[in-house]
Design an enzyme around this catalytic site. Structure first.
Site, PDB file in Angstrom:
ATOM      1  N   ARG A  63       0.841  -1.276   0.062  1.00 53.36           N
ATOM      2  CA  ARG A  63      -0.118   0.000  -0.001  1.00 53.36           C
ATOM      3  C   ARG A  63       1.003   1.311   0.047  1.00 53.36           C
ATOM      4  NH1 ARG A  63      -3.312   2.461   4.604  1.00 53.36           N
ATOM      5  NH2 ARG A  63      -4.763   3.948   3.607  1.00 53.36           N
ATOM      6  N   HIS A  67       0.826   4.299  -2.756  1.00 56.56           N
ATOM      7  CA  HIS A  67       0.625   5.664  -2.332  1.00 56.56           C
ATOM      8  C   HIS A  67       1.954   6.409  -2.844  1.00 56.56           C
ATOM      9  CE1 HIS A  67      -3.209   5.436   0.479  1.00 56.56           C
ATOM     10  NE2 HIS A  67      -2.947   4.189  -0.108  1.00 56.56           N
ATOM     11  N   VAL A  71       1.592   9.512  -6.416  1.00 57.14           N
ATOM     12  CA  VAL A  71       1.742  11.031  -6.222  1.00 57.14           C
ATOM     13  C   VAL A  71       3.161  11.387  -6.222  1.00 57.14           C
ATOM     14  CG1 VAL A  71       1.499  12.851  -4.487  1.00 57.14           C
ATOM     15  CG2 VAL A  71      -0.055  10.927  -4.421  1.00 57.14           C
ATOM     16  N   GLY A  73       4.945  10.369  -8.903  1.00 58.36           N
ATOM     17  CA  GLY A  73       5.760   9.126  -9.397  1.00 58.36           C
ATOM     18  C   GLY A  73       6.421   8.255  -8.272  1.00 58.36           C
ATOM     19  N   ASN A  95      -3.600   9.300   3.871  1.00 59.77           N
ATOM     20  CA  ASN A  95      -2.232   8.692   4.122  1.00 59.77           C
ATOM     21  C   ASN A  95      -2.036   8.347   5.684  1.00 59.77           C
ATOM     22  OD1 ASN A  95      -1.312   8.157   1.632  1.00 59.77           O
ATOM     23  ND2 ASN A  95      -0.087  10.059   1.277  1.00 59.77           N
ATOM     24  N   PRO A 163      -6.180   7.530  -5.980  1.00 53.28           N
ATOM     25  CA  PRO A 163      -7.685   6.755  -6.214  1.00 53.28           C
ATOM     26  C   PRO A 163      -7.965   6.578  -4.761  1.00 53.28           C
ATOM     27  CG  PRO A 163      -5.799   5.703  -7.594  1.00 53.28           C
ATOM     28  CD  PRO A 163      -5.093   6.780  -6.608  1.00 53.28           C
ATOM     29  N   HIS A 193      -6.374  -5.934  -2.755  1.00 53.00           N
ATOM     30  CA  HIS A 193      -7.391  -6.077  -1.588  1.00 53.00           C
ATOM     31  C   HIS A 193      -7.565  -7.562  -1.143  1.00 53.00           C
ATOM     32  CE1 HIS A 193      -9.018  -1.854  -2.638  1.00 53.00           C
ATOM     33  NE2 HIS A 193      -7.673  -1.744  -2.288  1.00 53.00           N
ATOM     34  N   THR A 194      -6.912  -8.324  -1.614  1.00 50.26           N
ATOM     35  CA  THR A 194      -7.015  -9.712  -1.013  1.00 50.26           C
ATOM     36  C   THR A 194      -6.247 -10.029   0.249  1.00 50.26           C
ATOM     37  OG1 THR A 194      -6.995 -12.265  -1.495  1.00 50.26           O
ATOM     38  CG2 THR A 194      -5.175 -10.729  -2.346  1.00 50.26           C
ATOM     39  N   ASP A 246     -10.639  -9.275   2.715  1.00 44.40           N
ATOM     40  CA  ASP A 246     -11.111 -10.566   2.100  1.00 44.40           C
ATOM     41  C   ASP A 246     -11.322 -11.548   3.487  1.00 44.40           C
ATOM     42  OD1 ASP A 246     -11.214 -13.085   0.768  1.00 44.40           O
ATOM     43  OD2 ASP A 246      -9.396 -13.036   0.060  1.00 44.40           O
ATOM     44  N   SER A 249      -9.191 -15.082   4.907  1.00 41.44           N
ATOM     45  CA  SER A 249      -7.855 -15.247   4.236  1.00 41.44           C
ATOM     46  C   SER A 249      -6.996 -13.823   3.817  1.00 41.44           C
ATOM     47  CB  SER A 249      -8.140 -15.855   2.842  1.00 41.44           C
ATOM     48  OG  SER A 249      -8.688 -15.190   1.679  1.00 41.44           O
ATOM     49  N   ASP A 254      -4.965 -14.597  -2.903  1.00 40.32           N
ATOM     50  CA  ASP A 254      -5.514 -15.376  -3.374  1.00 40.32           C
ATOM     51  C   ASP A 254      -6.434 -14.609  -4.332  1.00 40.32           C
ATOM     52  OD1 ASP A 254      -7.432 -14.789  -1.815  1.00 40.32           O
ATOM     53  OD2 ASP A 254      -7.027 -16.534  -0.420  1.00 40.32           O
TER      54      ASP A 254
END
Length: 327
Positions: A63, A67, A71, A73, A95, A163, A193-194, A246, A249, A254
């Site tokens: 993450r 992030h 922003v 690059g 943030n 985003p 996001h898994t 998720d 898990s 996955d």
């Protein structure tokens, strides 16, 4: 030597200089082979020693890399501290829940001890994110290196470029497009996001006041919404409870996330947004066909994201401390 030969050699030299300039300004695999041959090994060793004990950090580190890349690059700007004259990216509202800064600082200090002033914080972050995800059984992707560390970090830029969990598909595609990424990358990278968790505050509006009338977002599976309100996020002001992205898990990379999304159980509006076009729905369907396919696609999109607006060559700097620009 005749004039013709002289002209020829001039052109040749100009071509060579141009070639060297352009290759220098691009990322390359094993960029530190000569300047700091043990760098990648030092990073990998630290990750493999620590991440298995705190697998949730893998999600935090990928993450952090996301992030950073969206922003200014992929230039390590998310790692900079605010100063009395400037509020930095890390102090922007989206943030405030970022973690992993200390982990990156520790790796930086080990790499600095080996080769002072050679390896950028931006590269350390990119390599650490990859190694952390891979160490919990996730995909492996190439991380070409040679990024330099930016010196600009503004909190206001985060709200413009990053985003957000409440964005719709149009906004998401625009922001991904600005980062050189397309609809396929959006769906594939959302697959991260898994792993990991979200705060109740991120979805409070979805659950309790979606249109300002005390209602629940109708695109969220009603049974799931009731469950979340009864057992997890019991009121709109809950800022502390954590939810698994998720469920069941969260430390396993996955296809669970996509299975949640198609059941309308993606936590964020940005997850639900992936069901709002036939294009993105078909990309989800393709990912669900096999874990191997998802890993392959994820690796490709991560490498692509990691090249966003990088600073290379003689641009920017190699920071001594990731949280501070060099004085």
């Amino acid at each position: 030597m005749g004039m013709g030969s002289q002209g020829y050699f001039k052109v040749l030299i100009i071509c060579l200089v141009t070639l060297i300039g352009s290759t220098h300004a691009q990322l390359e695999l094993d960029f530190y082979t000569k300047s700091c041959p043990k760098a990648e090994q030092i990073i990998l060793k630290y990750v493999e020693e620590h991440i298995p004990h705190v697998p949730s950090l893998a999600a935090a580190l990928i993450r952090l890399h996301f992030h950073d890349c969206f922003v200014e690059g992929c230039d390590g700007s998310v790692l900079l501290n605010s100063t009395k004259n400037n509020q930095a990216e890390k102090d922007s509202i989206p943030n405030l829940t970022l973690r992993g800064f200390g982990f990156i600082d520790k790796i930086k200090s080990l790499v600095e001890a080996e080769c002072p002033g050679v390896v950028s914080c931006a590269d350390i972050l990119a390599l650490t994110a990859r190694d952390s995800v891979h160490s919990i059984g996730g995909p492996y992707w190439n991380v070409p290196t040679g990024r330099r560390d930016g010196v600009i970090s503004k909190a206001a830029d985060v709200l413009r470029s990053l985003p957000a969990p409440f964005h719709n598909l149009t906004t998401l595609l625009t922001l991904f497009g600005d980062a050189g990424l397309d609809a396929n990358d959006l769906v594939v990278l959302s697959g991260a996001h898994t792993i990991g968790v979200a705060h109740c505050s991120t979805i409070a509006t979805r659950l309790y006041n979606f249109t300002g009338k005390g209602d629940t977002d109708p695109t969220l599976d009603s049974e799931y919404a009731t469950n979340l309100k009864t057992f997890k996020c019991k009121n709109i002001n809950d800022n502390t409870t954590l939810l698994e992205m998720d469920p069941g898990s969260r430390n396993t990379f996955d296809l669970g996330y996509y299975n949640q999304v198609v059941k309308r159980r993606g936590l964020f509006q940005s997850d639900a947004a992936l069901l709002t076009s036939s294009t993105t729905r078909s990309i989800i369907a393709k990912q669900r066909m096999s874990t191997q396919r998802f890993f392959f696609e994820f690796a490709k999109s991560m490498e692509k994201m990691g090249r966003n607006k990088v600073k290379t060559g003689t641009e920017a700097e190699i920071r001594k401390h990731c949280a501070l620009v060099n004085s």
